[in-house]
Write a protein that holds these residues in place. Structure first.
Motif, PDB file in Angstrom:
ATOM      1  N   GLU A  49      50.227  37.297  48.087  1.00 49.51           N
ATOM      2  CA  GLU A  49      49.322  37.856  49.286  1.00 49.51           C
ATOM      3  C   GLU A  49      48.588  37.036  49.833  1.00 49.51           C
ATOM      4  O   GLU A  49      48.468  37.129  50.802  1.00 49.51           O
ATOM      5  CB  GLU A  49      48.548  39.213  48.180  1.00 49.51           C
ATOM      6  N   GLU A  50      48.359  35.861  49.212  1.00 45.47           N
ATOM      7  CA  GLU A  50      47.516  34.860  49.816  1.00 45.47           C
ATOM      8  C   GLU A  50      48.262  34.279  51.032  1.00 45.47           C
ATOM      9  O   GLU A  50      47.669  34.165  52.261  1.00 45.47           O
ATOM     10  CB  GLU A  50      47.115  33.773  48.939  1.00 45.47           C
ATOM     11  N   ALA A  51      49.671  33.983  50.824  1.00 43.52           N
ATOM     12  CA  ALA A  51      50.311  33.690  51.893  1.00 43.52           C
ATOM     13  C   ALA A  51      50.455  34.675  52.894  1.00 43.52           C
ATOM     14  O   ALA A  51      50.338  34.030  54.067  1.00 43.52           O
ATOM     15  CB  ALA A  51      51.876  32.972  51.388  1.00 43.52           C
ATOM     16  N   GLU A  52      50.720  35.816  52.644  1.00 41.21           N
ATOM     17  CA  GLU A  52      50.672  36.875  53.568  1.00 41.21           C
ATOM     18  C   GLU A  52      49.427  36.940  54.382  1.00 41.21           C
ATOM     19  O   GLU A  52      49.515  37.146  55.861  1.00 41.21           O
ATOM     20  CB  GLU A  52      51.309  38.174  53.312  1.00 41.21           C
TER      21      GLU A  52
ATOM     22  N   ASP B 262      31.111  40.615  35.805  1.00 35.58           N
ATOM     23  CA  ASP B 262      31.678  39.494  35.553  1.00 35.58           C
ATOM     24  C   ASP B 262      33.342  39.511  35.477  1.00 35.58           C
ATOM     25  O   ASP B 262      33.950  40.903  35.577  1.00 35.58           O
ATOM     26  CB  ASP B 262      31.598  39.342  34.090  1.00 35.58           C
ATOM     27  N   VAL B 263      33.787  38.514  35.892  1.00 31.18           N
ATOM     28  CA  VAL B 263      35.636  38.592  36.066  1.00 31.18           C
ATOM     29  C   VAL B 263      36.072  38.600  34.868  1.00 31.18           C
ATOM     30  O   VAL B 263      35.719  37.784  34.090  1.00 31.18           O
ATOM     31  CB  VAL B 263      35.950  37.460  36.943  1.00 31.18           C
ATOM     32  N   LEU B 264      36.895  39.499  34.428  1.00 32.80           N
ATOM     33  CA  LEU B 264      37.392  39.707  33.161  1.00 32.80           C
ATOM     34  C   LEU B 264      38.689  39.320  33.307  1.00 32.80           C
ATOM     35  O   LEU B 264      39.203  38.655  32.305  1.00 32.80           O
ATOM     36  CB  LEU B 264      37.358  41.516  32.767  1.00 32.80           C
ATOM     37  N   MET B 265      39.752  39.488  34.329  1.00 33.21           N
ATOM     38  CA  MET B 265      40.970  39.093  34.232  1.00 33.21           C
ATOM     39  C   MET B 265      41.517  39.177  35.887  1.00 33.21           C
ATOM     40  O   MET B 265      40.797  39.852  36.777  1.00 33.21           O
ATOM     41  CB  MET B 265      42.004  40.052  33.374  1.00 33.21           C
ATOM     42  N   ARG B 266      42.839  38.421  36.126  1.00 35.71           N
ATOM     43  CA  ARG B 266      42.874  38.271  37.567  1.00 35.71           C
ATOM     44  C   ARG B 266      44.458  38.226  37.560  1.00 35.71           C
ATOM     45  O   ARG B 266      45.336  37.841  36.716  1.00 35.71           O
ATOM     46  CB  ARG B 266      42.418  36.854  38.016  1.00 35.71           C
ATOM     47  N   LEU B 267      45.094  39.133  38.645  1.00 35.78           N
ATOM     48  CA  LEU B 267      46.634  39.232  38.924  1.00 35.78           C
ATOM     49  C   LEU B 267      46.958  37.784  39.604  1.00 35.78           C
ATOM     50  O   LEU B 267      46.175  37.226  40.523  1.00 35.78           O
ATOM     51  CB  LEU B 267      46.754  40.307  39.372  1.00 35.78           C
TER      52      LEU B 267
ATOM     53  N   GLU C 155      45.850  43.853  61.960  1.00 33.84           N
ATOM     54  CA  GLU C 155      44.434  44.071  61.414  1.00 33.84           C
ATOM     55  C   GLU C 155      44.502  45.073  60.282  1.00 33.84           C
ATOM     56  O   GLU C 155      43.950  44.856  59.039  1.00 33.84           O
ATOM     57  CB  GLU C 155      43.204  44.237  62.339  1.00 33.84           C
ATOM     58  N   SER C 156      45.456  46.088  60.584  1.00 38.11           N
ATOM     59  CA  SER C 156      45.446  47.190  59.462  1.00 38.11           C
ATOM     60  C   SER C 156      46.317  46.554  58.535  1.00 38.11           C
ATOM     61  O   SER C 156      46.147  46.846  57.214  1.00 38.11           O
ATOM     62  CB  SER C 156      46.260  48.456  60.029  1.00 38.11           C
ATOM     63  N   ASP C 157      47.400  45.822  58.860  1.00 36.85           N
ATOM     64  CA  ASP C 157      48.180  45.302  57.476  1.00 36.85           C
ATOM     65  C   ASP C 157      47.254  44.197  56.690  1.00 36.85           C
ATOM     66  O   ASP C 157      47.591  44.283  55.678  1.00 36.85           O
ATOM     67  CB  ASP C 157      49.495  44.472  58.063  1.00 36.85           C
ATOM     68  N   LEU C 158      46.368  43.299  57.780  1.00 36.56           N
ATOM     69  CA  LEU C 158      45.439  42.288  56.877  1.00 36.56           C
ATOM     70  C   LEU C 158      44.698  43.099  55.827  1.00 36.56           C
ATOM     71  O   LEU C 158      44.478  42.297  54.911  1.00 36.56           O
ATOM     72  CB  LEU C 158      44.951  41.775  57.887  1.00 36.56           C
TER      73      LEU C 158
ATOM     74  N   GLN D  69      42.613  44.214  50.729  1.00 33.10           N
ATOM     75  CA  GLN D  69      42.318  45.025  49.625  1.00 33.10           C
ATOM     76  C   GLN D  69      42.989  44.834  48.462  1.00 33.10           C
ATOM     77  O   GLN D  69      42.513  44.827  47.442  1.00 33.10           O
ATOM     78  CB  GLN D  69      42.373  46.486  50.127  1.00 33.10           C
ATOM     79  N   SER D  70      44.256  44.373  48.721  1.00 26.53           N
ATOM     80  CA  SER D  70      45.288  44.031  47.386  1.00 26.53           C
ATOM     81  C   SER D  70      44.634  42.876  46.607  1.00 26.53           C
ATOM     82  O   SER D  70      44.929  42.843  45.607  1.00 26.53           O
ATOM     83  CB  SER D  70      46.714  43.889  47.981  1.00 26.53           C
ATOM     84  N   ILE D  71      44.383  41.945  47.329  1.00 24.72           N
ATOM     85  CA  ILE D  71      43.774  40.676  46.658  1.00 24.72           C
ATOM     86  C   ILE D  71      42.366  40.868  46.132  1.00 24.72           C
ATOM     87  O   ILE D  71      41.965  40.538  44.821  1.00 24.72           O
ATOM     88  CB  ILE D  71      43.441  39.674  47.880  1.00 24.72           C
TER      89      ILE D  71
END
Length: 527
Positions: free
Chosen positions: A91-94, A81-86, A353-356, A361-363
């Motif tokens: 990051e999405e734009a990047e 279950d999703v508890l909270m989100r940052l 691809e490494s940066d992506l 992973q951050s997302i």
């Protein structure tokens, strides 16, 4: 003659038969594999003692601002279950930017791999000229934005300096009004008859602070004209508000005393003093408000100016990147061989691809999920608050009764993820479990199935099955050759071997990932 012809014919038949046998032998001896997508998995094993399941503190793997909180204390949650989100807007734009970059580079690589001809040098040079012009415009816009930022801030600070005269005048008027009520010893003048001695004492004590505040305001306002730095002006404005508050408090206490006071026989009407104090208190309030508005305007102007400069800087960076890309493409066309160009594109794709992957992973880490079925005991976050890396955001009490703590190496701990499946084995039994915590070298595994469980304090073996990467194409390293830095493989198509340049990914034992150049179902041939 006929005998010679028969001999020659027999020789040709024997040679043809030998050739067929030779081809058949070597074709049969070729090592071939068919590419199938698979997960790269690793089993990590440890031992530990069975113990009662404890509450688990959970938090984000990376810090950030919390966008949503979906749980409350006492609520029951299910695993995943999703508890909270940052907040991951940046990051999405990047992510979108890097995906676009990778697509562009893959298109270039595809052209190189398929042998498509080079673009005309003149066309690239024309694009470079246009890109250079766009960069000049972007740099000019950046300089304009910086100048505008400086001018706008300078105007606001000039207004703040000018307002110092008004602040001093209003403070002196308030002090003058109070001097008509108090004597030099900070006492009410003898014309006032005051019954409440406590209020009188407090007001007389406060007026002493008021006179000190006036001195502070006088020094601060005079100092504003001495060419102070902007930080010093900010501090002065804050100081003025503080000292005006002392004067306002003095006026307030004086007003409270005058509300119940009377005048000695023959003295002026006390209502005049009451009105004067009320007017001065209103003026001081207005002055404080104006200072606050000045501070807010300066702060807003600084933010807006910085934002405009930042946008202009981004535009310059984008223009520089576009120009570098075109210049790089031109250099490839003029200088490098096809293989060198392929190697360069492959290296660029790998870097992107490494940066992506890091951004993805951050997302993924921005979503905090329940690692097991449990009950929320405590929530330490709210929308808009800042979550520090690995800080406790919530505490869950598991529904599971048992857990096992095992110790692994630091290298193994980095591979283990919350939610990884585990097998728990002991003498005479086996059960399933999942990882609920992996910090440093300590891993906690909860029993998911408790139909068959070991005795408390019994020693068990835990095998954790962790997925290192999903859905990849793997081949033994011996299938991959290299020439001038470009890896390639042989693919069988229509009964023939075709040499194909590829982009390789991660290594895993004696296997190598093929990231580009081949597809699932292709038949690889070992040369």
């Amino acid at each position: 003659m006929i005998r010679q012809y028969k001999t020659y014919l027999l020789f040709l038949c024997a040679l043809l038969a030998a050739s067929v046998a030779y081809v058949a032998f070597f074709r049969a001896s070729e090592e071939v594999i068919t590419l199938v997508r698979q997960d790269i998995q690793e089993e990590i094993t440890g031992e530990g003692m069975v113990a009662p399941a404890r509450e688990v503190s959970i938090g984000f793997a990376a810090g950030g601002r919390i966008a949503e909180v979906f749980i409350k204390e006492g609520r029951e949650v299910k695993k995943d279950d999703v508890l909270m989100r940052l907040d991951v807007a940046e990051e999405e734009a990047e992510r979108v930017q890097y995906e676009a970059k990778i697509e562009v580079e893959k298109l270039k690589l595809s052209q190189l791999l398929s042998g498509i001809g080079k673009k005309e040098i003149a066309l690239i040079e024309a694009k470079i000229t246009a890109a250079a012009s766009a960069l000049d415009h972007a740099r000019k816009a950046l300089e304009d934005a910086k100048l505008q930022e400086e001018n706008d801030l300078a105007k606001q600070y000039a207004l703040a300096v000018d307002y110092g005269d008004t602040v001093l005048l209003n403070a002196e008027n308030a002090a003058h009004a109070l001097s008509g009520i108090y004597d030099e010893s900070n006492k009410f003048k003898g014309i006032f008859v005051i019954a409440d001695s406590q209020k009188k004492s407090e007001a007389e004590w406060q007026v002493m602070l008021e006179r000190s505040a006036l001195e502070n305001i006088t020094r601060a306002c005079n100092g504003l004209k001495q060419g102070l730095s902007r930080d010093a002006i900010d501090n002065t404005l804050s100081n003025l508000k503080t000292n005006l508050e002392v004067i306002r408090a003095t006026l307030q206490k004086t007003s409270e005393v005058l509300a119940d006071a009377t005048m000695v026989f023959g003295a002026p009407d006390i209502s005049g003093y009451r009105i004067t104090v009320a007017v001065q208190r209103s003026v001081v309030n207005t002055t404080q408000t104006e200072i606050l508005k000045l501070e807010q305007t300066i702060a807003s102007q600084a933010i807006n100016g910085r934002s405009a400069v930042h946008a202009a800087e981004n535009k310059v960076a984008e223009s520089e990147s576009a120009l570098r890309t075109l210049e790089h493409e031109l250099a490839v066309k003029k200088t490098f061989s096809a293989n060198a160009a392929i190697a360069l594109e492959q290296a660029q794709i790998k870097e992107y691809e490494s940066d992506l992957e890091a951004i993805k992973q951050s997302i993924l880490d921005s979503v905090l999920r329940a690692p097991f079925d449990g009950v929320v005991r405590r929530v330490s976050a709210y929308r808009g608050s800042i979550a520090l890396q690995n800080a406790t955001m919530a505490v869950l009490a598991p529904l599971s009764d048992l857990q096992v703590d095992i110790t692994v190496s630091a290298q193994e701990s980095e591979k283990i993820k919350i939610g990884d499946a585990a097998d728990i084995v002991w003498q005479g039994g086996e059960s399933s479990g999942s990882v609920v915590s992996a910090q440093d070298t300590t891993v906690i595994v909860h029993f998911e199935s408790e139909e068959t469980v070991p005795s408390p304090q019994e020693r068990v073996t835990v095998r954790i099955n962790t997925v290192l990467k999903n859905s990849v194409l793997l081949v033994p390293k011996r299938f991959i050759q290299e020439e001038e830095g470009v890896p390639y493989v042989y693919v069988r198509e229509d009964g023939e071997k075709r040499r194909t340049a590829v982009l390789v990914g991660i290594e895993w034992h004696d296997m190598q990932e093929l990231a580009e150049g081949v597809e699932e179902g292709d038949v690889m041939v070992h040369p």
